[in-house]
Design a protein around this motif. Structure first.
Motif, PDB file in Angstrom:
ATOM      1  N   GLN A 245       8.878   6.313  15.381  1.00  0.00           N
ATOM      2  CA  GLN A 245       8.171   5.084  15.713  1.00  0.00           C
ATOM      3  C   GLN A 245       8.524   4.753  17.157  1.00  0.00           C
ATOM      4  O   GLN A 245       9.701   4.568  17.489  1.00  0.00           O
ATOM      5  CB  GLN A 245       8.572   3.940  14.775  1.00  0.00           C
ATOM      6  CG  GLN A 245       8.351   4.240  13.294  1.00  0.00           C
ATOM      7  CD  GLN A 245       6.891   4.525  12.975  1.00  0.00           C
ATOM      8  OE1 GLN A 245       5.989   3.867  13.500  1.00  0.00           O
ATOM      9  NE2 GLN A 245       6.668   5.511  12.097  1.00  0.00           N
TER      10      GLN A 245
ATOM     11  N   ASP B 138       7.785   2.545  20.723  1.00  0.00           N
ATOM     12  CA  ASP B 138       7.224   1.390  21.418  1.00  0.00           C
ATOM     13  C   ASP B 138       6.675   1.856  22.760  1.00  0.00           C
ATOM     14  O   ASP B 138       7.419   2.355  23.607  1.00  0.00           O
ATOM     15  CB  ASP B 138       8.320   0.341  21.624  1.00  0.00           C
ATOM     16  CG  ASP B 138       7.844  -0.866  22.436  1.00  0.00           C
ATOM     17  OD1 ASP B 138       6.614  -1.004  22.626  1.00  0.00           O
ATOM     18  OD2 ASP B 138       8.697  -1.652  22.888  1.00  0.00           O
TER      19      ASP B 138
ATOM     20  N   GLU C 140       2.568  -1.624  23.537  1.00  0.00           N
ATOM     21  CA  GLU C 140       1.422  -2.198  22.836  1.00  0.00           C
ATOM     22  C   GLU C 140       1.899  -3.121  21.722  1.00  0.00           C
ATOM     23  O   GLU C 140       3.099  -3.254  21.466  1.00  0.00           O
ATOM     24  CB  GLU C 140       0.546  -1.060  22.288  1.00  0.00           C
ATOM     25  CG  GLU C 140      -0.026  -0.155  23.366  1.00  0.00           C
ATOM     26  CD  GLU C 140      -0.842   0.990  22.799  1.00  0.00           C
ATOM     27  OE1 GLU C 140      -0.919   1.101  21.559  1.00  0.00           O
ATOM     28  OE2 GLU C 140      -1.382   1.784  23.599  1.00  0.00           O
ATOM     29  N   ASP C 141       0.944  -3.768  21.040  1.00  0.00           N
ATOM     30  CA  ASP C 141       1.316  -4.727  19.995  1.00  0.00           C
ATOM     31  C   ASP C 141       2.074  -4.065  18.859  1.00  0.00           C
ATOM     32  O   ASP C 141       2.997  -4.655  18.287  1.00  0.00           O
ATOM     33  CB  ASP C 141       0.051  -5.415  19.440  1.00  0.00           C
ATOM     34  CG  ASP C 141      -0.631  -6.286  20.496  1.00  0.00           C
ATOM     35  OD1 ASP C 141       0.067  -6.687  21.462  1.00  0.00           O
ATOM     36  OD2 ASP C 141      -1.843  -6.538  20.376  1.00  0.00           O
ATOM     37  N   GLU C 142       1.680  -2.859  18.516  1.00  0.00           N
ATOM     38  CA  GLU C 142       2.315  -2.133  17.430  1.00  0.00           C
ATOM     39  C   GLU C 142       2.850  -0.801  17.959  1.00  0.00           C
ATOM     40  O   GLU C 142       2.247  -0.181  18.831  1.00  0.00           O
ATOM     41  CB  GLU C 142       1.310  -1.859  16.300  1.00  0.00           C
ATOM     42  CG  GLU C 142       0.759  -3.108  15.624  1.00  0.00           C
ATOM     43  CD  GLU C 142       1.833  -3.844  14.842  1.00  0.00           C
ATOM     44  OE1 GLU C 142       2.786  -3.169  14.374  1.00  0.00           O
ATOM     45  OE2 GLU C 142       1.723  -5.072  14.707  1.00  0.00           O
ATOM     46  N   PRO C 143       3.984  -0.363  17.434  1.00  0.00           N
ATOM     47  CA  PRO C 143       4.491   0.948  17.857  1.00  0.00           C
ATOM     48  C   PRO C 143       3.592   2.074  17.365  1.00  0.00           C
ATOM     49  O   PRO C 143       2.858   1.906  16.387  1.00  0.00           O
ATOM     50  CB  PRO C 143       5.880   1.017  17.209  1.00  0.00           C
ATOM     51  CG  PRO C 143       5.820   0.073  16.063  1.00  0.00           C
ATOM     52  CD  PRO C 143       4.885  -1.026  16.452  1.00  0.00           C
ATOM     53  N   LEU C 144       3.653   3.209  18.051  1.00  0.00           N
ATOM     54  CA  LEU C 144       2.903   4.395  17.653  1.00  0.00           C
ATOM     55  C   LEU C 144       3.785   5.288  16.781  1.00  0.00           C
ATOM     56  O   LEU C 144       4.994   5.376  16.992  1.00  0.00           O
ATOM     57  CB  LEU C 144       2.447   5.193  18.874  1.00  0.00           C
ATOM     58  CG  LEU C 144       1.487   4.515  19.851  1.00  0.00           C
ATOM     59  CD1 LEU C 144       1.137   5.505  20.973  1.00  0.00           C
ATOM     60  CD2 LEU C 144       0.230   4.055  19.151  1.00  0.00           C
ATOM     61  N   GLN C 145       3.132   5.917  15.809  1.00  0.00           N
ATOM     62  CA  GLN C 145       3.839   6.930  15.021  1.00  0.00           C
ATOM     63  C   GLN C 145       3.539   8.296  15.623  1.00  0.00           C
ATOM     64  O   GLN C 145       2.389   8.700  15.723  1.00  0.00           O
ATOM     65  CB  GLN C 145       3.387   6.892  13.558  1.00  0.00           C
ATOM     66  CG  GLN C 145       4.055   7.977  12.702  1.00  0.00           C
ATOM     67  CD  GLN C 145       3.741   7.840  11.243  1.00  0.00           C
ATOM     68  OE1 GLN C 145       4.255   6.938  10.582  1.00  0.00           O
ATOM     69  NE2 GLN C 145       2.893   8.718  10.730  1.00  0.00           N
TER      70      GLN C 145
END
Length: 802
Positions: free
Chosen positions: A66, A68, A71-76
């Motif tokens: 995961q 950061d 962005e608003d949400e982390p990327l997987q």
């Protein structure tokens, strides 16, 4: 040498684009190979912060991260790097990004797990592996902890800088450094340059009490050392790593990196030794001893030559001077005391040692071309201070100076009249003085004469012509006025030799051969093949490779190499010729004599298969026809004969002939020996080689034009039995000699030696053509002449007329 545009701007207040700066350098100083901005072509590559990691359920090496990315949400992101860890700042290629080689990154699944992007290594975003720190060669790169997630990575890695790759010529060794380039750019743009020189903070004991140096000043006219104690090895700060990898160097640690950085900045190669690994406190600069060996930093073991300059302790060599350090005294984990070497070594020794051991390093390149003999102390002090600041070391007091022979600067007198006369300019004295002073020269004017003192760092300026070049290039070659040449105009034309050489190419190409150009350097074995006269080999003192170590003494072997190259690529029909020089040397002489030769080599078929005829492999008579036609085209004035030769070991003993003009051998032709063909990995091949210089020098038969006879020709055929040892040449020569004034040609049209011919005999049949250019021939005249020929054949050659 790659030089950073941003680094230049730290010292010079330039307001030009990198491409314009490169173009100015190329027109004024040295060539520029390229201007590259490493981030060009990359897109959507940002800083990522690894928040968490878990193992992939279907893989033993993949991890689900995961990340950061601001962005608003982390990327997987699924990552397989072995060094991935939670909390790292990493390089992330977002979905839709472009990485090295224009590869596009998309959302995907890796063994069933969605992955939105890619965590990258430096190689994957365009860094050559040779500059990637060893810690990160096999995995992803970890950015500094203060990087901000979501920011572009380019500034963090120095990828927004423009790198100007200079192709420095051997005479401009001063340009192999930032400071050297700045001196030139300062003069070109007429701008002041802000050089910096840090003050050294000395806090330890006297270096001279801890180190003694013994130098042969003929080998090292300048040699100095400093000591820095209590250093703590660690990775270099990011700014220093960026400077190095942008210049093409791999960051190692905060000690080794300093020596490379100083070399890039000052142009002075330095070497850092682990002082604690010295055997004793004495260091020697000497020639290597017979039988000594050295393992260098690249882990290569070298048998040292007595002509090599080495740095040695009391027991053994510890470095190959000016080329590469030794592994035994290398900076490594546990190093706490560093001995820094700054020196100038005799350049011929360095060049030859680098060539002898095949170790062409950045240090040897600079020593070969010459370093700034007045800049050693500045470079040594700067390196010591940087090790103090970056490695926490304590600089010991003073410098041990074993030799410091700084040459006197060149002093050159030149007049303004001469400058303007040669350059075609109208420059005045203040203009010229300003140009020379911007280049670092000191100028004293007396009437029309300028006395110019050249800075020692410019070791390429010695004579007035050198000053003229400097003035012209700083003024700008495009600013020099165009003038017409003066003097009497003459019409150019080719010499007789040049005309014949050009005719040679036209003739052989018209006969179906293609021109080849081979190296004049070859191996000793090949040089000794196909010799047309006894000769000693001429060996190069410093060959680039073992395959190009001896000057050739024949042209044929180069053509056989070309045929082998083609044969290996399934090209079976090859017909080549080459015109070039061979080099013969008499025993006891140093230099060879040069001789122009022409040679040909043919394999396969000259006439490929067609609908109306099969292909026919080249044979002796085709090659003989080519040679005969060529000699006729060259208008050789003399009887050309071909005599069997069984003495050349490289040639087939039954298919080889010497080529003679008026009894003088000018070459040979025939089939190469099957064992030689096997050695070259080629099939049956026919060759010829001629002494072109002899052909050029011999008298020529000018072309004679005559009208075609209006009167008919009469032919007579004669068949005869002769002994097997009677040759066609003997028969034709006799017929032409005894055939009378009206005999025009003799042509062999049949050979028979079958069962109906007595043993030891052969049957030959010829057509004789008679013609008178002024009137019609009568049968009686032809018959009378023909009968004389038959009688001479019987009497002189024992022929039996059939």
């Amino acid at each position: 040498m790659k030089i950073s545009y941003n680094w230049i701007k730290e010292y010079l207040d330039l307001n030009v684009k990198p491409a314009d700066l490169a173009e100015k350098i190329e027109r004024t100083s040295v060539e520029v190979d390229s201007v590259v901005k490493p981030s060009d072509g990359l897109k959507k590559i940002v800083v990522g912060h690894v928040l968490s990691i878990e193992a992939h359920p279907d893989s033993d090496h993949l991890h689900i991260c995961q990340v950061d990315v601001g962005e608003d949400e982390p990327l997987q992101i699924v990552c397989g790097a072995p060094n991935i860890a939670e909390g790292q700042m990493v390089i992330v290629a977002l979905p839709g990004s472009r990485i090295a080689d224009n590869v596009k990154i998309k959302k995907s699944k890796m063994r069933g797990i969605p992955s939105a992007g890619m965590i990258c290594s430096l190689q994957e975003i365009g860094f050559p592996e040779a500059v990637v720190p060893k810690t990160y060669v096999e995995g992803i790169y970890v950015l500094p902890a203060d990087a901000t997630p979501g920011d572009d990575v380019y500034d963090y890695l120095g990828m927004n800088d423009s790198l100007i790759d200079l192709d420095v010529t051997p005479n401009r060794g001063d340009m192999l450094s930032l400071y050297g380039a700045l001196h030139d750019l300062s003069a070109i743009y007429d701008l002041p340059v802000k050089f910096d020189q840090p003050a050294v903070k000395e806090a330890g004991e006297r270096t001279a009490d801890q180190l003694s140096i013994h130098v042969d000043e003929a080998l090292a006219p300048q040699y100095k050392m400093r000591l820095v104690k209590q250093v703590k090895l660690a990775p270099s700060p990011m700014w220093l790593q960026i400077r190095l990898w942008n210049a093409g160097y791999r960051p190692i640690n905060n000690v080794v990196d300093v020596t490379n950085y100083i070399m890039l900045k000052y142009g002075q190669p330095l070497h850092a030794f682990d002082y604690d690994k010295f055997a004793g406190q004495d260091v020697y600069v000497r020639n290597a001893k017979q039988g000594e060996k050295l393992t260098t930093l690249d882990e290569g073991e070298h048998d040292l030559d007595p002509n090599d300059i080495v740095i040695a302790d009391e027991k053994a060599p510890i470095a190959l001077a000016g080329v590469m350090g030794g592994l035994d005294t290398a900076i490594a984990d546990g190093t706490t005391t560093v001995a820094i070497e700054a020196a100038v070594f005799e350049h011929d020794h360095i060049r030859k040692a680098a060539q002898r051991h095949n170790l062409h390093t950045d240090a040897s390149q600079r020593f070969e071309r010459g370093v700034n003999r007045t800049g050693l102390q500045d470079a040594l002090d700067a390196a010591a201070q940087m090790m103090d600041e970056l490695a926490g070391g304590t600089v010991q007091a003073g410098t041990v100076v074993a030799a410091d022979n700084v040459p006197a600067p060149a002093v050159i007198d030149i007049t303004m009249t001469h400058i303007n006369a040669v350059l075609g300019t109208t420059l005045d004295q203040p203009q010229v003085t300003h140009i020379l002073e911007m280049l670092g020269c000191t100028v004293a004017a007396a009437d029309d004469t300028l006395t110019v003192t050249v800075p020692v760092r410019r070791n390429d300026i010695h004579i007035p012509a050198d000053l003229l070049e400097e003035i012209a290039r700083i003024c700008g070659y495009d600013e020099l006025p165009a003038t017409l040449p003066t003097g009497r105009m003459t019409m150019g034309e080719l010499t007789t030799a040049q005309k014949l050489m050009r005719a040679t190419r036209h003739s052989l190409e018209g006969l179906g051969l293609n021109q080849a150009i081979s190296y004049a350097l070859t191996t000793e074995d090949k040089a000794k093949m196909f010799l047309m006269q006894p000769s000693e080999t001429t060996k190069l003192a410093w060959p680039m490779s073992v395959d190009h170590a001896v000057l050739r003494m024949n042209v044929i072997t180069g053509l056989l190499d070309d045929i082998a190259y083609n044969s290996a690529r399934k090209v079976k029909d090859v017909a080549l010729y080459e015109q070039g020089r061979v080099f013969y040397r008499e025993d006891g002489t140093e230099r060879p004599s040069e001789q122009e030769h022409i040679a040909g080599a043919i394999t396969g078929t000259l006439l490929p298969a067609a609908w109306d005829q099969p292909a026919k492999d080249v044979d002796f008579y085709q090659v003989k026809g080519i040679v005969a036609a060529y000699l006729k085209d060259m208008a050789v004035n003399g009887d050309v004969t071909y005599v069997a030769n069984t003495d050349m070991p490289e040639m087939h003993p039954g298919r080889t002939a010497n080529i003679l003009v008026h009894g003088h051998r000018i070459g040979f032709m025939g089939q190469i020996h099957p064992t030689v063909a096997k050695q070259f990995k080629i099939g049956a091949t026919y060759v010829f080689e001629l002494n072109l210089q002899a052909i050029i020098d011999m008298p020529k038969q000018e072309n004679q034009y005559d009208v075609i006879s209006r009167y008919p020709a009469i032919t007579r055929d004669v068949a005869m039995l002769v002994d097997n040892d009677v040759t066609n040449d003997q028969i034709v020569e006799l017929i032409e000699k005894r055939g009378g004034a009206h005999l025009q040609s003799v042509k062999l049209f049949d050979i028979y030696d079958g069962v109906k011919v007595p043993k030891g005999k052969k049957s030959l049949a010829y057509t004789l053509t008679y013609q008178d250019k002024h009137e019609t021939l009568v049968d009686d005249a032809v018959t009378q002449a023909f009968e004389k020929v038959e009688k001479r054949l019987q009497d002189d050659l024992g022929a039996e007329i059939r």
